[in-house]
Design an enzyme around this catalytic site. Structure first.
Site: not given
Length: 189
Positions: A73, A70, A39, A43
């Site tokens: 994000c 992810c 991430c 995030c």
């Protein structure tokens, strides 16, 4: 206080992660070892346990270490393909079936929204996450019933179903046998 660990995790980076600080985006990325997802610092997913964090300074390094981007994000605009995301979710369920699992907790752990997770999981697996959890728990219970002398109540608890009456009802619904009937049948074969 976080001590530098050779992995690049400093107190400053840890604070950026837990505060979702967007000013650190593109300076580093963090991976969560238990989920295999990486991430941006900003995030909005639940903060990981500190011991599960791995720092990366570019997306290529994270990908080379077999971490996946992810869904929430989208680090560097990368998206995890739905099939891989669902496989990660199913893998998480397969190893954590004995824990309390909800759609919301799975979405949080696997970095997506509950609605998107439900829809995508069902599209790819043909069952909802809740059905998959139930089937996984019952399959594990079948193994325990066939291979151990544990009580049905203990097996119920071991597979993550704290109410033995609910366990027996669910077991019969899925297998057409009571837990004790399944145990007797499995020992005859």
């Amino acid at each position: 206080m976080v001590r530098p660990d050779g992995n690049g995790l400093t107190e400053e980076r840890w604070q950026a992660i837990i505060k979702n600080d967007s000013s650190y985006d593109d300076q580093f990325f963090y991976g969560v070892k238990t989920t295999g997802i990486f991430c941006r610092p900003s995030c909005k997913s639940r903060a990981p346990k500190i011991e599960n964090v791995q720092i990366f300074f570019n997306t290529e390094h994270a990908l080379a270490e077999h971490f996946r981007p992810c869904k929430r994000c989208k680090p560097k605009g990368l998206r995890l393909p739905n099939e891989e995301w669902v496989a990660q979710i199913a893998g998480y369920i397969d190893t954590h079936f004995h824990e309390p699992l909800t759609l919301e907790s799975l979405a949080d752990i696997c970095h997506g929204s509950p609605y998107h997770l439900q829809r995508t999981f069902k599209l790819i697996k043909g069952v909802t996450p809740a059905q998959y959890i139930q089937e996984t728990r019952i399959n594990q219970a079948k193994q325990l019933l066939a291979a151990t002398d544990k009580s049905i109540n203990d097996i119920s608890m071991d597979v993550g179903i704290s109410n033995p009456a609910h366990f027996a009802t669910l077991f019969k619904k899925i297998t057409t046998y009571t837990p004790s009937g399944y145990r007797q049948l499995s020992r005859r074969n």
